[in-house]
Design an enzyme around this catalytic site. Structure first.
Site, PDB file in Angstrom:
ATOM      1  N   HIS A 217       0.811  -1.216   0.000  1.00 15.01           N
ATOM      2  CA  HIS A 217       0.000   0.000   0.000  1.00 15.01           C
ATOM      3  C   HIS A 217       0.850   1.274   0.000  1.00 15.01           C
ATOM      4  O   HIS A 217       0.333   2.373  -0.104  1.00 15.01           O
ATOM      5  CB  HIS A 217      -0.989  -0.039   1.161  1.00 15.01           C
ATOM      6  CG  HIS A 217      -2.043  -1.093   0.972  1.00 15.01           C
ATOM      7  ND1 HIS A 217      -3.093  -1.276   1.818  1.00 15.01           N
ATOM      8  CD2 HIS A 217      -2.195  -2.034   0.005  1.00 15.01           C
ATOM      9  CE1 HIS A 217      -3.847  -2.275   1.392  1.00 15.01           C
ATOM     10  NE2 HIS A 217      -3.326  -2.754   0.299  1.00 15.01           N
TER      11      HIS A 217
ATOM     12  N   ARG B 215      -6.930   2.400   1.054  1.00 19.88           N
ATOM     13  CA  ARG B 215      -7.340   1.065   1.482  1.00 19.88           C
ATOM     14  C   ARG B 215      -7.222   0.883   2.996  1.00 19.88           C
ATOM     15  O   ARG B 215      -7.316  -0.234   3.498  1.00 19.88           O
ATOM     16  CB  ARG B 215      -6.504   0.018   0.736  1.00 19.88           C
ATOM     17  CG  ARG B 215      -6.829  -0.039  -0.758  1.00 19.88           C
ATOM     18  CD  ARG B 215      -5.733  -0.715  -1.570  1.00 19.88           C
ATOM     19  NE  ARG B 215      -4.539   0.126  -1.659  1.00 19.88           N
ATOM     20  CZ  ARG B 215      -3.495  -0.139  -2.461  1.00 19.88           C
ATOM     21  NH1 ARG B 215      -3.513  -1.211  -3.241  1.00 19.88           N
ATOM     22  NH2 ARG B 215      -2.454   0.662  -2.477  1.00 19.88           N
TER      23      ARG B 215
END
Ligand code: HEM
Ligand SMILES: *[C@@H]1O[C@H](CO)[C@@H](O)[C@H](O)[C@H]1NC(C)=O
Ligand SMILES: *[C@@H]1O[C@H](CO)[C@@H](O)[C@H](O)[C@H]1NC(C)=O
Ligand SMILES: *[C@@H]1O[C@H](CO)[C@@H](O)[C@H](O)[C@H]1NC(C)=O
Ligand SMILES: *[C@@H]1O[C@H](CO)[C@@H](O)[C@H](O)[C@H]1NC(C)=O
Ligand SMILES: *[C@@H]1O[C@H](CO)[C@@H](O)[C@H](O)[C@H]1NC(C)=O
Ligand SMILES: *[C@@H]1O[C@H](CO)[C@@H](O)[C@H](O)[C@H]1NC(C)=O
Length: 761
Positions: free
Chosen positions: A233, A390
């Site tokens: 991420h 996310r």
């Protein structure tokens, strides 16, 4: 014939060569009209999609595909990039249609527009702004600190590794029409004499794993698994268009099995464990970059092959903490005082410790507490906001976001005490710089060797060879789409929550993973992050074995909230690599200098598994056709690693480029002082956990799985020494570096650049 001559013929008007839009010529009119129409189509599709999802959210009937769609929803600059690309694609489609329509004969589409006309379209759609390299002279600080977007990290090519630029390709794309159509778009098309199998069929036959059959890793903790997602991420996110309906025919992707850009649904096989036959799982194609994937314009060759956008920076820069674009980065900062802090939650705290702030976006897809616990009197909370969108995807990744946000604030406060004169900006940037360096240290020193194994690791990560401006750090399409998704097979079916004795928490026991998606409320109302972090260090990783690959929580129940139709991550991974035109298994084996299995016998030897080879060949016909993600995760591990030879090669190659192509890599002379580097080299995840939670006993290496009886008291883990950050001279931090030795001349030369070859086991 190009558009000029074509229009000259059909309309007999006077031709102005290289007409501009503001001139009243037929071709400029067609361009302008097409653009206006394209804009209407795209804007209205975006609006429709937004209204749809908002309406569903309001009615509480969000289904998994909405969640998903919202999950890959581009925000801010990414949205601008995606919108420009959508305008461009639709304008070119309309121009092409109009000219085809008026003109009965087929026109050579690649020859349709002049470069000047194309430039005009680029300008109108906003695509020029997307591809124009910025000037690196305007900000004096870029020599010292990273920009949010990482533009100007590479001074020769300022966009290298920047957010919202294309993924790079290590092998040419393989599209069905050679330009943009995914593999499997035409289900009957043959590859090496065989049609590609339905991805859901492959998932059912090869990847299925009942929760009860999971084998745990004896050596590594669950932290190693989730840290992989945490790193990902920081590095990659391929956005999809915000439109949920087809631009050309208005089809709603969620309700149809038809393939029509951007809808690329997954067909459910005739017999299926969970999903109804003849139905489809909606999939949205990843957005193309501006102008790629279109035949209807001038550039020939490979320049117009469809490429995907990486909305994150390629560098290990803790972008998931700080944001990869200026607007978000600013929004995450606490600008209400001059402490250089990140914003924290004003309503809730975790036993006195900070929580992430809530998002201000009003479509809230996280509020499921009342439903989950079946109690309408409960307080709901919105989603959290952080540097990566996310953050809410599962509660464990959320806990890491909270941990590192706290560490930033801890550092900023400490730096302020050491340097009371520092401005808010300096405090923020220096703390951010340290957190970025922590990640570089932890990834290379602690994480990667366990994944790619010591042999590959030592070959690629010998002595740091210094910054090399010619190394492209960009994330490779195959890395994000396949190789680094190996981590999906290390996910446990449960989210563990442990008490201070590392026993299942009596009040907030472990929960099934599928009940921990998008549940920030659990971090707030169910004991904070300490039980979750203890669960990460005190429980083992799932071991990826050839007969138990992906847990049902991800394969059958991913994002299943209200609707019984959930999503299947294995199918998605396979479909995604076809969407991105990623070549098959053997092409990548060859790329890495590994043997290529040509038939079942050879595949069986390579996989060390006759049954698996038989199943694969039965599905794919030819080993060369195997989707690379599956081929990669099916391989036996390299010694000491957790991936096979193919992914060890691709993953280490990517990180090698991230290290050598980063001007601000922590070891690059001038970035930190020698004393600061000495401090940074002692970084440990264990200490970061100690410093920011109520946890008092930890394993020295939280990636290794060991018994709690062997854990050490936090007091016995050295604290991070910030004294090298005390400003002494007038020139400030990092400018009085007497330790700027030149590693290039001292090192034994760069690590083996031809070392892409990994011996097949
Ligand atoms: C609970 C754990 C996880 C969940 C629920 C999850 C879910 C997902 C989903 C839904 C996607 C997008 C799929 C698509 O439409 O293409 C994705 C992408 C991805 N995941 Fe995971 N994942 C998890 C853990 C991990 C781990 C542990 C790793 C690596 C070690 C990982 C690496 C990736 C990568 C590289 C991508 C592609 C990102 C991009 O470039 O867009 N994930 N994951
Ligand atoms: C289209 O035109 C280009 C440039 O003139 C040429 O190279 C190409 O071969 C043509 N393609 C077809 C299908 O005629
Ligand atoms: C794509 O390229 C291949 C190899 O050059 C060629 O055989 C094939 O006909 C092309 N397909 C299309 C649809 O142009
Ligand atoms: C939810 O709670 C209500 C009232 O307390 C009860 O009647 C109902 O059966 C519960 N539903 C579920 C699914 O547990
Ligand atoms: C820098 O990288 C380029 C591209 O990979 C390579 O050709 C060159 O040899 C490297 N230079 C040094 C000094 O390592
Ligand atoms: C598989 O290929 C190898 C090498 O080409 C060949 O020697 C072998 O006979 C083949 N096996 C089968 C079952 O076709
Ligand atoms: C091959 O598989 C067998 C069991 O099927 C196992 O005992 C052996 O260790 C495996 N060899 C390798 C190199 O993985």
């Amino acid at each position: 014939m190009n558009l000029h001559t074509f229009l000259f013929v059909v309309s007999c008007c006077v031709l102005t060569p290289y007409a501009l839009v503001n001139e009243e010529s037929a071709e400029s009119r067609i361009i302008l009209e097409s653009f206006e129409e394209a804009k209407k189509i795209v804007d209205s599709a975006y609006k429709f999609s937004r209204d749809e999802s908002l309406a569903r959210v309001r009615k509480d009937v969000i289904n998994p595909s909405d969640k998903f769609c919202l999950l890959r929803q581009p925000a801010r600059k990414t949205r601008e990039a995606v919108r420009a690309a959508d305008y461009m694609a639709q304008t070119l489609r309309l121009i092409s249609e109009k000219t085809h329509h008026a003109h009965k004969r087929s026109i050579n589409a690649t020859n349709l527009l002049t470069p000047e006309e194309l430039n005009t379209i680029m300008r109108l759609t906003g695509c020029s702004a997307q591809t124009r390299p910025p000037s690196c002279r305007t900000t004096p600080l870029i020599n010292k600190y990273r920009t949010a977007t990482s533009v100007c990290n590479n001074r020769r090519n300022p966009l290298l590794g920047a957010s919202n630029t294309p993924f790079t390709r290590w092998l040419p794309a393989q599209y069905e029409d050679n330009v943009s159509q995914p593999k499997g778009w035409n289900p009957n098309k043959l590859y090496n004499g065989a049609a590609l199998p339905l991805v859901r069929l492959v998932s059912n036959r090869i990847l299925s794993t009942a929760d009860a059959n999971v084998t745990s890793d004896r050596e590594f903790s669950y932290m190693l698994s989730i840290f992989g997602q945490w790193i990902n991420h920081d590095l990659s996110l391929a956005p999809s268009s915000p439109s949920i309906k087809s631009f050309s025919n208005g089809l709603n992707c969620v309700e149809s099995c038809e393939r029509s850009e951007p809808c690329f649904p997954i067909q459910v096989p005739k017999r299926d464990s969970h999903l109804s036959p003849n139905s489809c799982m909606p999939v949205f194609r990843s957005s193309p970059t501006c102008g790629s994937g279109n035949t209807a314009y001038m550039f020939g060759g490979s320049a117009n092959v469809r490429e995907q956008i990486n909305s994150l920076t390629a560098f290990l820069d803790a972008g998931q903490v700080y944001g990869s674009e200026d607007g978000l980065a600013k929004d995450l900062r606490d600008l209400s005082n001059d402490g250089g802090l990140l914003r924290v939650n004003k309503q809730y705290s975790d036993n006195g410790r900070e929580h992430l702030p809530f998002t201000s976006v009003n479509s809230n897809m996280c509020a499921t507490r009342r439903q989950t616990l079946n109690d309408t009197s409960l307080t709901e909370v919105p989603c959290f906001t952080a540097g990566d969108d996310r953050v809410n995807q599962n509660i464990v990744i959320t806990s890491l976001h909270i941990l590192f946000m706290r560490e930033h604030n801890r550092l900023a406060r400490a730096l302020r005490i050491l340097n009371p004169s520092w401005s808010s900006e300096t405090l923020y940037q220096e703390a951010r710089k340290i957190v970025g360096a922590y990640h570089q240290v932890m990834v290379v020193r602690d994480y990667l060797p366990h994944i790619v194994g010591p042999d590959t690791f030592n070959r690629r990560f010998g002595v740091y060879p210094g910054y090399n401006e010619s190394v492209d750090p960009s994330i490779a399409n195959v890395f994000g789409t396949a190789a680094f998704r190996f981590g999906h097979l290390t996910i446990q079916p449960m989210v563990f929550r442990l008490d201070e004795h590392y026993q299942n928490h009596p009040q907030f026991p472990s929960v099934p993973l599928f009940e921990a998606f998008f549940s920030p409320w659990r971090a707030i109302f169910e004991g904070g992050i300490d039980p979750l972090l203890r669960g990460l260090i005190g429980q083992p990783a799932k071991l990826n074995t050839q007969d138990h690959m992906m847990v049902d929580a991800l394969r059958e129940k991913m994002f299943a909230f209200i609707s019984p139709i959930a999503s299947d991550l294995a199918s998605l991974n396979l479909q995604r690599s076809r969407d991105h035109g990623i070549p098959g298994y053997n092409a990548w084996r060859q790329f890495c200098g590994l043997s290529t299995p040509e038939n079942e016998t050879e595949l069986a030897v390579m996989m060390n598994n006759t049954k698996l080879a038989h199943q694969l060949v039965k599905l794919y016909g030819n080993p060369a056709n195997i989707d690379v993600w599956l081929g990669g995760v099916a391989e036996p591990f390299v010694p000491g690693g957790r991936v096979g030879p193919l992914f060890a090669c691709l993953i280490s190659m990517q990180f090698q480029r991230i290290r050598e192509g980063d001007r601000l890599w922590w070891e690059n002379p001038g970035v930190f002082t020698k004393k600061q580097r000495t401090s940074l080299a002692t970084t440990s995840l264990a200490r970061i956990i100690c410093d920011n939670t109520g946890i008092s006993k930890v394993p020295k290496d939280p990636f290794r799985f060991s018994k709690p009886s062997s854990y050490v008291n936090c007091k016995n883990i050295p604290a991070f020494d910030l004294s090298p950050w005390i400003e002494t001279g007038v020139c400030g931090v990092g400018n009085s570096d007497s330790g700027n030795e030149i590693p290039q001349s001292l090192s034994k030369g760069p690590p083996d650049h031809q070392g892409d070859k990994v011996k097949s086991g």
